[in-house]
Design an enzyme around this catalytic site. Structure first.
Site, PDB file in Angstrom:
ATOM      1  CG  ASP A   1      -9.198  -0.194   5.395  1.00 19.77           C
ATOM      2  OD1 ASP A   1      -8.890  -0.638   4.378  1.00 19.77           O
ATOM      3  OD2 ASP A   1      -8.509  -0.498   6.495  1.00 19.77           O
TER       4      ASP A   1
ATOM      5  CD  GLN B   1      -3.225  -4.426   6.599  1.00 21.82           C
ATOM      6  OE1 GLN B   1      -3.611  -3.576   6.364  1.00 21.82           O
ATOM      7  NE2 GLN B   1      -3.607  -5.510   6.297  1.00 21.82           N
TER       8      GLN B   1
ATOM      9  CE  LYS C   1      -3.557  -2.464   2.352  1.00 23.15           C
ATOM     10  NZ  LYS C   1      -4.547  -2.750   3.573  1.00 23.15           N
TER      11      LYS C   1
HETATM   12  N1  GUN Z   1      -6.521  -7.072   6.345  1.00 19.60           N
HETATM   13  C1  GUN Z   1      -6.902  -7.700   5.289  1.00 19.60           C
HETATM   14  N2  GUN Z   1      -7.366  -6.938   4.296  1.00 19.60           N
HETATM   15  C2  GUN Z   1      -7.392  -5.597   4.856  1.00 19.60           C
HETATM   16  C3  GUN Z   1      -7.932  -4.290   4.254  1.00 19.60           C
HETATM   17  O1  GUN Z   1      -8.495  -4.242   3.287  1.00 19.60           O
HETATM   18  N3  GUN Z   1      -7.821  -3.172   5.181  1.00 19.60           N
HETATM   19  C4  GUN Z   1      -7.447  -3.441   6.676  1.00 19.60           C
HETATM   20  N4  GUN Z   1      -7.226  -2.553   7.375  1.00 19.60           N
HETATM   21  N5  GUN Z   1      -6.981  -4.656   6.871  1.00 19.60           N
HETATM   22  C5  GUN Z   1      -6.962  -5.771   6.096  1.00 19.60           C
END
Ligand code: GUN
Length: 295
Positions: free
Chosen positions: A120, A97, A53
């Site tokens: 998110d 996350q 990311k």
């Molecule tokens: N863990 C797995 N996929 C995601 C996501 O799209 N966002 C976040 N914050 N954690 C994740």
């Protein structure tokens, strides 16, 4: 006959090119989009996702800040950190996350993020707006799948979509997005889960099958209607002695055999994964441009 491959990497690159132009416009108006990624503990997959990311942000000129905290951080300390990010004017998007360590209530952590910065799309306010079909931040993976179907010409309207999995990251929000009455939805949606008695009975009826259950190679060719579109959300790490790292990532679909029955299929890697990142960047851009109005 072999299925056509839906190239998520290529479609994500198209989206990133579009975003880059809009970011440059924002910057010319004095706004640099900023994303903070909070990572708790040392889960290797989480570190890898956050690094991807961050790299994508750097590519596009989004300011990104990776904040790593030890697994034993207290819930109160984490919430204080989220509060401080909520107050910062240079940070437009915040992601925490998932998964978090067991002593931290993940739902409460999400609630703590300001809905205006919840790129998110996990905050209940954004989820409620999404179900109501109103403007909001859409969760990145479901939004990426919707965009992948749309841009590859597999429009879900009027189709029977079967989703395997009802998790809050993918299955549940995706079911709402695809069933909602809008140009990229309007499908008939069936959600299969651990309580479903005969999963192949449903998958064989799917015009579009979306697998998000986290079981390597679960979907086999005998579960597919010939010509169906198959979207594989799985990212399962399996042992492979022939691979330099001794492991490799595979999806929830038995790709080699299913591609002989399906009409179109996403690969793993290179399918849904790149789309998730592209949609997170889209949300960060929206946040910086204050495109979603809540009041
Ligand atoms: N863990 C797995 N996929 C995601 C996501 O799209 N966002 C976040 N914050 N954690 C994740």
């Amino acid at each position: 006959m072999s299925a056509s491959i839906i190239d998520g990497k290529k479609i994500a690159a198209e989206i990133k090119t579009e975003i880059k132009i809009q970011i440059e416009q924002l910057k010319s108006n004095g706004v640099v989009p900023g994303l903070a990624a909070v990572l708790v503990g040392d889960n290797p997959a989480s570190h890898q996702y956050v690094n991807m990311k961050e790299k994508a942000c750097q590519e596009l000129g989004i300011y990104s800040e990776k904040i790593i905290k030890p697994a034993n951080i207290s819930q109160a300390e984490l919430f204080e950190l989220i509060d401080s990010l909520n107050r910062r004017s240079d940070i437009h998007g915040i992601l925490v996350q998932s998964p978090l360590p067991a002593h931290i209530d993940e739902g409460k952590a999400i609630l703590r993020i300001s809905p205006e910065k919840d790129v998110d799309g996990f905050h209940p306010i954004n989820q409620g707006l999404m179900i109501a079909g109103k403007p909001c931040y859409l969760p990145a993976t479901p939004a990426g799948i919707v965009e992948l179907l749309w841009r590859s010409g597999h429009k879900p309207s009027g189709k029977h979509v079967v989703i395997l999995g009802r998790g809050y990251l993918v299955g549940k929000p995706l079911a709402a997005l695809l069933a909602n009455k809008w140009e990229k939805g309007n499908a008939t949606v069936t959600v299969c889960h651990t309580g479903t008695l005969d999963i192949p009975y449903y998958t064989k009826q799917a015009d579009i099958l979306i697998a998000a259950i986290g079981k390597a190679g679960y979907v086999t060719s005998d579960m597919i209607k010939p010509g169906a579109v198959v979207i594989d959300v799985g990212t399962n790490s399996i042992a492979d002695p022939t691979h330099p790292k001794g492991r490799r990532v595979v999806g929830d679909v038995d790709f080699e055999n299913v591609k002989e029955v399906a009409g179109a299929i996403t690969p793993v890697p290179g399918g849904v994964g790149p789309m998730t990142i592209a949609m997170l960047l889209t949300n960060t851009l929206k946040a910086a441009g204050k495109e979603i109005v809540y009041a």
